[in-house]
Scaffold this motif. Structure first.
Motif, mmCIF file in Angstrom:
data_model
loop_
_atom_site.group_PDB
_atom_site.id
_atom_site.type_symbol
_atom_site.label_atom_id
_atom_site.label_comp_id
_atom_site.label_asym_id
_atom_site.label_seq_id
_atom_site.Cartn_x
_atom_site.Cartn_y
_atom_site.Cartn_z
ATOM 1 N N GLU A 1 0.802 -1.222 0.000
ATOM 2 C CA GLU A 1 0.000 0.000 0.000
ATOM 3 C C GLU A 1 0.836 1.274 0.000
ATOM 4 N N ARG A 2 2.012 1.229 0.638
ATOM 5 C CA ARG A 2 2.854 2.420 0.735
ATOM 6 C C ARG A 2 4.321 2.036 0.540
ATOM 7 N N PRO A 3 4.677 1.639 -0.653
ATOM 8 C CA PRO A 3 6.066 1.190 -0.894
ATOM 9 C C PRO A 3 7.102 2.290 -0.701
ATOM 10 N N HIS A 4 6.660 3.555 -0.623
ATOM 11 C CA HIS A 4 7.606 4.653 -0.441
ATOM 12 C C HIS A 4 8.029 4.806 1.015
ATOM 13 N N ARG A 5 7.356 4.131 1.961
ATOM 14 C CA ARG A 5 7.701 4.268 3.367
ATOM 15 C C ARG A 5 9.137 3.772 3.614
ATOM 16 N N PRO A 6 9.781 4.223 4.695
ATOM 17 C CA PRO A 6 11.209 3.921 4.887
ATOM 18 C C PRO A 6 11.567 2.442 4.919
ATOM 19 N N LEU A 7 10.728 1.593 5.519
ATOM 20 C CA LEU A 7 11.079 0.169 5.597
ATOM 21 C C LEU A 7 10.893 -0.562 4.277
ATOM 22 N N PRO A 8 9.722 -0.499 3.636
ATOM 23 C CA PRO A 8 9.591 -1.225 2.360
ATOM 24 C C PRO A 8 10.483 -0.680 1.260
ATOM 25 N N SER A 9 10.848 0.595 1.343
ATOM 26 C CA SER A 9 11.732 1.159 0.321
ATOM 27 C C SER A 9 13.191 0.795 0.567
ATOM 28 N N GLY A 10 13.495 0.183 1.701
ATOM 29 C CA GLY A 10 14.852 -0.241 2.001
ATOM 30 C C GLY A 10 15.738 0.832 2.604
ATOM 31 N N ARG A 11 15.195 2.000 2.900
ATOM 32 C CA ARG A 11 16.017 3.072 3.461
ATOM 33 C C ARG A 11 16.354 2.842 4.924
ATOM 34 N N ILE A 12 15.528 2.062 5.607
ATOM 35 C CA ILE A 12 15.796 1.677 6.993
ATOM 36 C C ILE A 12 15.542 0.190 7.122
ATOM 37 N N ARG A 13 16.438 -0.524 7.801
ATOM 38 C CA ARG A 13 16.269 -1.956 7.987
ATOM 39 C C ARG A 13 15.201 -2.225 9.044
ATOM 40 N N PRO A 14 14.397 -3.268 8.869
ATOM 41 C CA PRO A 14 13.398 -3.606 9.893
ATOM 42 C C PRO A 14 14.005 -3.828 11.273
ATOM 43 N N SER A 15 15.168 -4.441 11.327
ATOM 44 C CA SER A 15 15.807 -4.687 12.618
ATOM 45 C C SER A 15 16.166 -3.377 13.313
#
Length: 327
Positions: free
Chosen positions: A79-93
């Motif tokens: 739904e929001r691929p631009h968000r920091p986690l799905p875009s890869g800019r921040i790791r989930p961990s």
């Protein structure tokens, strides 16, 4: 060299931007008012323990923001691929680690404010985690979020005076507003029915009326915290001197009017066209509207100083919300 090209600087800038988006930094301006309104409702002026409560609230709020995106990373990928986690800019961990660190810091600051504050902060932290990890997508989600915001206000009262009971009415009003905003937010990604923004609009009208109906007197047995009520002739019943309203009454009316003005129009637009952009705008307005509502709640409890401090946060929140989304 790469440093001569400026690329590392851009990378660092991009990283800061990603964390600002993850933590919804502009929304932080809506947090200090909880503790200040709670202190006013309990009959206390802002003090060192109130500042500790504000610090605890800020940390727990940011814990919720980071945990929210960690828990929703798979949904956001669609739904929001631009968000920091799905875009890869921040790791989930990294997001999960931040949530844990902010939670620990929030509880530590509450403990410094005293046992009564920690007694409120602990269930507040538990509510935040329960909402993000399980309750968010259930019918209990909006109620849980409203409870968290109400507990945040009670945290300010407990830290400032050692007692949260006198602040329960103010906490209920703020929690009710939060339930309405959260209900609207559940359809901000896909759009939906106009019923949610219409219900939020009705809630705004009811809360505005309730806040301005009468001024709440702190149940502490101490004089009110309005400086004008502490000096000069004794005010007549209803506040202020004969023939003119008190400063707290004027601030209450101004705060309530600003609250209604901030929230109402976006709710109307979202009700007429419940598309994702207009719904997101309504949610953002609902979050910003918390600041004048907090100011009105503080003022009705004769917390003139706290109300003015809260009101000063509103233009800052609006300014930074133009740079980073609060939703």
């Amino acid at each position: 060299m790469r440093t001569a090209t400026g690329r590392p600087s851009r990378d660092r800038s991009g990283g800061r931007r990603a964390w600002a988006e993850l933590l919804r930094l502009p929304a932080l301006f809506s947090v200090p008012g909880d503790a200040l309104a709670g202190a006013a409702a309990a009959g206390a002026r802002p003090g060192a323990r109130t500042l500790l409560a504000i610090g605890s609230s800020l940390c727990l709020y940011e814990a919720g923001m980071a945990l929210n995106d960690w828990a929703d990373r798979d949904v956001d990928a669609v739904e929001r691929p631009h968000r920091p986690l799905p875009s890869g800019r921040i790791r989930p961990s990294a997001a999960l680690t931040a949530a844990c660190a902010f939670t620990a810091a929030g509880l530590a600051l509450a403990a410094r404010a005293g046992r009564p504050a920690l007694t409120v902060a602990a269930p507040l932290a538990a509510t935040v985690w329960a909402y993000d990890l399980g309750l968010k997508h259930t019918p209990a989600g909006p109620v849980a979020m409203g409870a968290a915001r109400g507990l945040d206000l009670l945290l300010g009262a407990a830290a400032s005076t050692g007692r949260a009971g006198p602040a329960l009415p103010s906490a209920a009003l703020l929690g009710t507003h939060t339930v309405a905003v959260t209900t609207v937010s559940r359809q901000e990604a896909t759009g939906g029915s106009p019923l949610a923004p219409l219900a939020a609009l009705a809630t705004t009208a009811l809360l505005t009326r309730r806040v301005t109906q009468r001024s709440a007197r702190p149940a502490t047995g101490r004089p009110p915290v309005d400086a004008l009520a502490l000096t000069g002739p004794r005010p007549v019943q209803g506040g202020g001197h004969a023939g003119r309203p008190s400063a707290s009454a004027l601030l209450t009316a101004a705060g309530a009017a600003a609250y209604a003005a901030t929230a109402a129009r976006p709710y109307v637009h979202a009700a007429l066209n419940p598309s994702p952009p207009l719904t997101q705008r309504a949610v953002g307005a609902g979050i910003r509207a918390m600041i004048p509502l907090q100011a009105a709640l503080a003022a009705r409890s004769r917390g003139t100083a706290g109300a003015l401090l809260i009101a000063a946060l509103a233009p800052l929140g609006s300014r930074f919300a133009k740079k980073v989304s609060v939703t």
